[in-house]
Design a protein around this motif. Structure first.
Motif, PDB file in Angstrom:
ATOM      1  N   LYS A  86      43.541  36.342  44.305  1.00 19.67           N
ATOM      2  CA  LYS A  86      42.668  37.296  43.947  1.00 19.67           C
ATOM      3  C   LYS A  86      41.821  37.321  44.652  1.00 19.67           C
ATOM      4  O   LYS A  86      41.579  37.917  45.414  1.00 19.67           O
ATOM      5  N   PRO A  87      40.965  36.037  45.085  1.00 18.81           N
ATOM      6  CA  PRO A  87      40.339  35.633  46.699  1.00 18.81           C
ATOM      7  C   PRO A  87      40.217  36.433  47.992  1.00 18.81           C
ATOM      8  O   PRO A  87      40.458  37.064  48.415  1.00 18.81           O
TER       9      PRO A  87
ATOM     10  N   GLU B  41      40.822  39.540  48.333  1.00 16.83           N
ATOM     11  CA  GLU B  41      40.021  40.207  49.388  1.00 16.83           C
ATOM     12  C   GLU B  41      39.322  39.645  50.132  1.00 16.83           C
ATOM     13  O   GLU B  41      38.051  40.455  50.611  1.00 16.83           O
ATOM     14  N   ARG B  42      39.787  39.021  50.218  1.00 17.41           N
ATOM     15  CA  ARG B  42      38.941  38.009  52.348  1.00 17.41           C
ATOM     16  C   ARG B  42      38.993  38.477  52.766  1.00 17.41           C
ATOM     17  O   ARG B  42      37.835  38.974  53.329  1.00 17.41           O
TER      18      ARG B  42
ATOM     19  N   ASP C  77      36.747  31.175  38.449  1.00 17.68           N
ATOM     20  CA  ASP C  77      37.072  32.480  37.698  1.00 17.68           C
ATOM     21  C   ASP C  77      36.135  32.796  36.980  1.00 17.68           C
ATOM     22  O   ASP C  77      35.649  32.055  36.294  1.00 17.68           O
TER      23      ASP C  77
ATOM     24  N   THR D  40      33.665  35.215  47.381  1.00 14.77           N
ATOM     25  CA  THR D  40      34.936  36.023  47.297  1.00 14.77           C
ATOM     26  C   THR D  40      35.210  37.118  46.633  1.00 14.77           C
ATOM     27  O   THR D  40      35.694  38.562  47.037  1.00 14.77           O
ATOM     28  N   THR D  41      35.191  37.119  45.605  1.00 14.39           N
ATOM     29  CA  THR D  41      35.803  37.986  44.565  1.00 14.39           C
ATOM     30  C   THR D  41      33.838  39.021  43.918  1.00 14.39           C
ATOM     31  O   THR D  41      34.327  39.511  42.797  1.00 14.39           O
TER      32      THR D  41
ATOM     33  N   LYS E 195      34.801  42.667  43.599  1.00 14.29           N
ATOM     34  CA  LYS E 195      36.237  43.144  42.712  1.00 14.29           C
ATOM     35  C   LYS E 195      36.000  42.857  41.235  1.00 14.29           C
ATOM     36  O   LYS E 195      36.056  44.258  40.230  1.00 14.29           O
TER      37      LYS E 195
END
Length: 481
Positions: free
Chosen positions: A70-71, A74-75, A339, A360-361, A364
């Motif tokens: 997930k991250p 998004e990075r 998370d 980072t997330t 999102k």
């Protein structure tokens, strides 16, 4: 019944990265949004991170591939949205055969490279420290290392950029304003907001988003008729800052004998940032200072790898932040994942609470939250933040070096170090801050070394700064000097 004259669609409680991200996304979709923060923006966890845009390499050891993917996805979105505040960084992981075998590290980095698409970041590789710039600062017993990509970000300024964008898209941003009471009134909330001077105002909100970070459960228990269904553990992450230990742009990731990892990062040109530790915390949520044992641990880790021996006298600054994690059954803080959990209470007027999450997330997470809120408000809207730069980040091809070259020509009267700091902090908003300035004397009084009156006025007028702490430690980082 209380008479309320003000109303909004979404009230966001908490001005950290998650709250600011939600406020930005919601305002950009046309929702009437109010963000309130009891202190300054990013004044707690969101300014006390390790400043990384990363997937969390160590979570691969727990086979938590979803948390890492997930991250990683998004990075590069974060890097492209704010090229002045974030940039790619190469990490060097010295190999200690007593801790993890080389094949395990190689396999982990292969997964890290391929769990999500990399558009601009180079792949990992094995390196010879005897020939690599990063080897010169290390104990010569480390001969082999692995190099991989992640990113750096100015965490506090990322929060401010989101809040500024939310404001410019119509949100009201209230710092030093606490939500002290929520009460139901039919299908809506009536919120009592208390400013630092004690003044109160009431506001009617169709939905409330609880992004209070470490206070997420406390806010529910003490300020709402809906007690918290989850009470997170507080994990304190501590960092130390020392004078620069190396003269290159690489970062280090060190393995510890106890299974933890510690980063050593180039910081503000003249310093090295070392962290983080993870320990259970039960004290004052607003002041989670580093413990002596954590400082000693970080110094020991640095001394295990670097040639130079560090002592307490070398530490020029420390900071610590709290991560609220839903993992009451876990006995080992370092093994707890990051998370996030979204708790959406629809019993009456909607109340959404966010637990955990990674820097980072944040975008999102905010997008997911607003996707959940919009239907409850009967509001049809599309996600928009993934391809939209943050204020100051609207550079062609997200090319910071090209932008910096243009600024050097335009502002050739600025000292190179000051110009670079302005470019990094404000990006294309640098022109707004320096409007009407054509020589150093136009910047006004030099309040402190490198801090001129023009910047102070800009931070107060455009970035919600109110105190010296806001300016020195969160907006400019000059406080470390």
């Amino acid at each position: 019944m209380t008479t309320v004259h003000e109303s909004c669609d979404v009230l966001v409680v908490g001005g950290g990265i998650n709250g600011a991200g939600v406020a930005r996304d919601a305002a950009g979709r046309g929702l009437r949004t109010v963000l309130c923060e009891q202190h300054d923006l990013a004044s707690h966890t969101s300014s006390a991170s390790t400043k990384l845009v990363h997937g969390g390499l160590r979570y691969l050891e727990y086979y938590d591939f979803g948390l890492v993917r997930k991250p990683l996805q998004e990075r590069e979105v974060v890097l492209a949205s704010a090229p002045h505040l974030s940039w790619p960084l190469r990490f060097v992981l010295p190999h200690d055969s007593h801790l993890r075998p080389a094949w395990m590290i190689r396999a982990g980095l292969f997964l890290y490279d391929h769990l999500a698409t990399r558009r601009t970041l180079p792949a990992s590789r094995k390196i010879d420290l005897r020939k690599h710039p990063a080897g010169r600062s290390l104990d010569p017993r480390y001969r082999t290392a692995f190099e991989y990509s992640d990113g750096w970000v100015d965490d506090a300024r990322l929060v401010v950029a989101n809040a500024v964008d939310a404001f410019e898209r119509g949100a009201e941003v209230l710092t030093r304003t606490a939500c002290v009471r929520l009460q139901r009134d039919g299908g809506e909330w009536i919120a009592a907001l208390r400013a630092a001077d004690g003044g109160e105002r009431t506001l009617r909100a169709r939905i409330v988003v609880n992004a209070a970070g470490p206070w997420v459960a406390e806010f529910l228990d003490h300020c709402t008729p809906t007690p918290a269904r989850h009470h997170p553990r507080m994990i304190r992450g501590s960092h130390i800052v020392v004078r620069k230990l190396f003269d290159h742009d690489f970062a280090y990731i060190f393995q510890a004998p106890d299974g933890r990892i510690v980063f050593a990062l180039p910081y503000e040109h003249d310093f090295t940032l070392i962290g983080t530790t993870e320990s259970e915390y039960t004290g004052d949520l607003a002041h989670p200072a580093i413990a002596a044992a954590d400082q000693a641990y970080l110094l020991d880790m640095a001394n295990r790898y670097f040639l130079r021996d560090l002592g307490v006298h070398d530490v020029v600054w420390t900071f610590a932040g709290l991560r609220p994690l839903l993992a009451a059954s876990m006995d080992d803080p370092k093994s707890v994942t990051r998370d996030y959990v979204i708790d959406f209470d629809r019993a009456g007027p909607p109340l959404l609470s966010m637990y955990g999450g990674k820097l980072t997330t944040y975008r999102k997470l905010a997008e997911q939250v607003v996707d959940m809120l919009a239907p409850a408000l009967g509001h049809a809207s599309n996600a928009w933040t993934a391809a939209t730069p943050l204020p100051g980040g609207d550079m062609p091809d997200a090319d910071f070096e090209g932008f910096l070259a243009r600024m050097r020509v335009r502002y050739d009267w600025l000292a190179p170090t000051l110009l670079h700091r302005y470019a990094r902090a404000y990006g294309t908003r640098m022109d707004r801050m320096l409007a009407g300035c054509s020589r150093v004397t136009d910047l006004g009084e030099e309040v402190l070394p490198g801090l001129y009156a023009t910047e102070v006025h800009y931070l107060r007028a455009a970035e919600f700064a109110r105190t010296a702490q806001d300016i020195l430690y969160r907006r400019s980082k000059l406080g470390v000097r």
